[in-house]
Scaffold this motif. Sequence first.
Motif, short mmCIF file in Angstrom:
data_model
loop_
_atom_site.label_atom_id
_atom_site.label_comp_id
_atom_site.label_asym_id
_atom_site.label_seq_id
_atom_site.Cartn_x
_atom_site.Cartn_y
_atom_site.Cartn_z
N ALA A 204 0.83 -1.20 0.00
CA ALA A 204 0.00 0.00 0.00
C ALA A 204 0.87 1.26 0.00
O ALA A 204 1.94 1.28 0.61
CB ALA A 204 -0.92 0.00 1.23
N PRO A 205 0.38 2.32 -0.66
CA PRO A 205 -0.74 2.27 -1.60
C PRO A 205 -0.30 1.67 -2.93
O PRO A 205 0.86 1.74 -3.28
CB PRO A 205 -1.12 3.74 -1.75
CG PRO A 205 0.15 4.48 -1.49
CD PRO A 205 0.92 3.67 -0.48
N LEU A 226 -3.75 -12.84 -6.26
CA LEU A 226 -3.62 -11.44 -5.85
C LEU A 226 -4.80 -10.65 -6.35
O LEU A 226 -5.49 -11.04 -7.29
CB LEU A 226 -2.29 -10.84 -6.33
CG LEU A 226 -1.93 -10.94 -7.82
CD1 LEU A 226 -2.60 -9.86 -8.64
CD2 LEU A 226 -0.41 -10.82 -7.98
N CYS A 227 -5.06 -9.52 -5.70
CA CYS A 227 -6.17 -8.65 -6.10
C CYS A 227 -5.95 -7.26 -5.52
O CYS A 227 -5.16 -7.08 -4.59
CB CYS A 227 -7.52 -9.21 -5.64
SG CYS A 227 -7.72 -9.24 -3.83
N THR A 228 -6.64 -6.28 -6.06
CA THR A 228 -6.62 -4.93 -5.49
C THR A 228 -7.84 -4.73 -4.60
O THR A 228 -8.90 -5.31 -4.84
CB THR A 228 -6.61 -3.86 -6.60
OG1 THR A 228 -7.73 -4.08 -7.47
CG2 THR A 228 -5.33 -3.92 -7.39
N LEU A 229 -7.66 -3.91 -3.57
CA LEU A 229 -8.72 -3.62 -2.61
C LEU A 229 -8.66 -2.14 -2.24
O LEU A 229 -7.59 -1.52 -2.36
CB LEU A 229 -8.56 -4.45 -1.34
CG LEU A 229 -8.79 -5.96 -1.45
CD1 LEU A 229 -8.31 -6.66 -0.19
CD2 LEU A 229 -10.25 -6.27 -1.69
N PRO A 230 -9.76 -1.55 -1.79
CA PRO A 230 -9.71 -0.15 -1.35
C PRO A 230 -8.75 0.04 -0.19
O PRO A 230 -8.63 -0.82 0.68
CB PRO A 230 -11.16 0.14 -0.92
CG PRO A 230 -11.98 -0.88 -1.63
CD PRO A 230 -11.12 -2.10 -1.72
N TRP A 231 -8.07 1.19 -0.19
CA TRP A 231 -7.16 1.57 0.89
C TRP A 231 -7.52 2.99 1.30
O TRP A 231 -7.11 3.95 0.66
CB TRP A 231 -5.71 1.47 0.41
CG TRP A 231 -4.68 1.81 1.44
CD1 TRP A 231 -4.05 3.01 1.61
CD2 TRP A 231 -4.16 0.95 2.46
NE1 TRP A 231 -3.16 2.94 2.65
CE2 TRP A 231 -3.21 1.69 3.19
CE3 TRP A 231 -4.40 -0.36 2.82
CZ2 TRP A 231 -2.50 1.15 4.27
CZ3 TRP A 231 -3.71 -0.90 3.88
CH2 TRP A 231 -2.77 -0.15 4.59
N CYS A 237 -4.91 -0.76 -2.43
CA CYS A 237 -3.78 -1.57 -2.00
C CYS A 237 -3.82 -2.87 -2.78
O CYS A 237 -4.81 -3.19 -3.44
CB CYS A 237 -3.81 -1.83 -0.50
SG CYS A 237 -5.19 -2.87 0.05
N LEU A 238 -2.73 -3.62 -2.73
CA LEU A 238 -2.64 -4.90 -3.41
C LEU A 238 -2.53 -6.00 -2.36
O LEU A 238 -1.68 -5.94 -1.47
CB LEU A 238 -1.41 -4.93 -4.32
CG LEU A 238 -1.26 -6.19 -5.20
CD1 LEU A 238 -2.29 -6.18 -6.32
CD2 LEU A 238 0.15 -6.27 -5.79
N ALA A 239 -3.41 -6.98 -2.44
CA ALA A 239 -3.37 -8.14 -1.55
C ALA A 239 -2.77 -9.31 -2.31
O ALA A 239 -3.16 -9.58 -3.45
CB ALA A 239 -4.77 -8.50 -1.06
N ALA A 369 0.24 -4.20 9.42
CA ALA A 369 1.69 -4.09 9.30
C ALA A 369 2.08 -3.09 8.22
O ALA A 369 3.05 -2.34 8.38
CB ALA A 369 2.29 -5.46 8.99
N ALA A 370 1.32 -3.05 7.13
CA ALA A 370 1.60 -2.05 6.08
C ALA A 370 1.36 -0.64 6.60
O ALA A 370 2.15 0.29 6.32
CB ALA A 370 0.74 -2.33 4.85
N ARG A 371 0.29 -0.45 7.36
CA ARG A 371 0.03 0.87 7.95
C ARG A 371 1.15 1.28 8.90
O ARG A 371 1.59 2.44 8.90
CB ARG A 371 -1.31 0.86 8.70
CG ARG A 371 -2.54 0.78 7.82
CD ARG A 371 -3.80 0.76 8.67
NE ARG A 371 -3.95 2.01 9.42
CZ ARG A 371 -4.76 2.14 10.47
NH1 ARG A 371 -5.45 1.08 10.91
NH2 ARG A 371 -4.88 3.29 11.08
N ALA A 372 1.62 0.33 9.69
CA ALA A 372 2.72 0.64 10.62
C ALA A 372 3.99 0.99 9.87
O ALA A 372 4.72 1.90 10.27
CB ALA A 372 2.96 -0.56 11.54
#
Length: 479
Positions: A204-205, A226-231, A237-239, A369-372
């Motif tokens: 992310a992002p 994998l897929c994209t999701l709202p962030w 973001c990419l999952a 963890a990505a936010r951190a």
Amino acid sequence: MYEGLREVRDNARVTSEHRGDYEELVDEISELLGAPATLENRDFELIAFGAYDSEGDLDPSALDPVRTRSILTRRSTAAVRAWFEGFGITRATAPVRIPPTPEAGVYRGRICLPVRHRGVVHGYVWLLDDDPGPSERQLTAAMRVTPRIGALLADEAQHGADLSRELRAVLTAEPGWQSDMAVAELRTALGPRADGPHALMCVAPWPSADPDDAPSVRAVPGATALCTLPWGATAQCLAVLIRLRSPDVLTPATTAAGRLLERARGGSGPEVGRSGASGASAASGASRPSGASRPSGTSGASGRSGSGPSGASAPSGSGPSGASGPSGTRSASAPSGKSGGPGSAAAGIATPRSGLAESATAWREASAAARAALAEARFGPVAQWASIGPFRLLTALPPEVAHDPVARALLTPVHQELARTAEVYLDCAGQAARAAAELGIHRQTLYYRLSRIEKLTGLDLDDGEDRLLLHMALKAHRL
């Protein structure tokens, strides 16, 4: 160097799961052309290369800078991709000859055979254009093989798209029967792989929500879906679901994270231009490994000028401004633990799990963890959930709770230096000598600032609970 090139080549032969059919077809093309050929997908990710090989083709003296870096780094920059796409390979239906361009570091010519299926390009077959090189009759015969490769690549692309849909359903389903059904569908699609150890990753992002701009599963080492999701409100973001050899070995996840972060940041390598090219994939003519570095939907440069591809992205400058110096102390001019600037990206990796039953929990960990990592440079650019400390709790709080009013006045722009002082002091466990040294100020100056902080917040910094409240409020503000 010779041994290094051989090792990279040999490793590449075992990285593709379903490589048998591709290698057989590329071998067929190599025999028809009388020269080693390389197959890459449209993300410039190595798939296979022909068995028609020679020691001379690995001779470093025969390599140009573009090809050398491609072999050693196994990846391509956005600039290099745009450079070669500028010769029209994405639109071509016949072989494309790319002449040598010494000023761009391309000392040997290339021939590209576009691989298409139902009018869509899915990859490229590459070879070096030696003198005299393959005849037109040989190239025509080789082009007759490419539709069979294109059909295989198209099938894989469709399979990856289906898994994207199912992974997105798992990560967004409501708890209960909806989640159970989504997990069951993904488990069916993955087959035996579903029960092995996995790690969920959040990048992310991510620059685009367009599925065509997402990397293919093949372009991400170890990825099964994998897929994209709202962030947040406007970003994405990419999952990524990464399969692991063992729950204790996260190497495939961290390798994939590094590659995806380069793509999220728009590529970090030098451009191909007058100063010389130092980054390229095997698509540049190497019959050796390279790594994808750009989303599949990006367009190439529109011309063939030697001054560099017009579609190249500039580096993001995502280095942390609060990074530690040689002595291990933070810079006195940067806030403690400050994350990268605008345009930076980070990745979070959840605790590995066997099977898919806890995917929703794993996704919360990965995104936390990505936010951190975005909030605190010391965690990033790739953070594991187990290592983010108090942010494991802070990321679980709703925004209206995380932003405690006790720190509101302290966090205004006019008091930025006081907020930094408070955070460093609390990070140092209230030890004045350590905090003053890290801030680069006299201890009496620190005491003066701490008294001002107490007046602004109404807190007593000699009280453990007051310290805890302020510390958490300052950390939460980063999120």
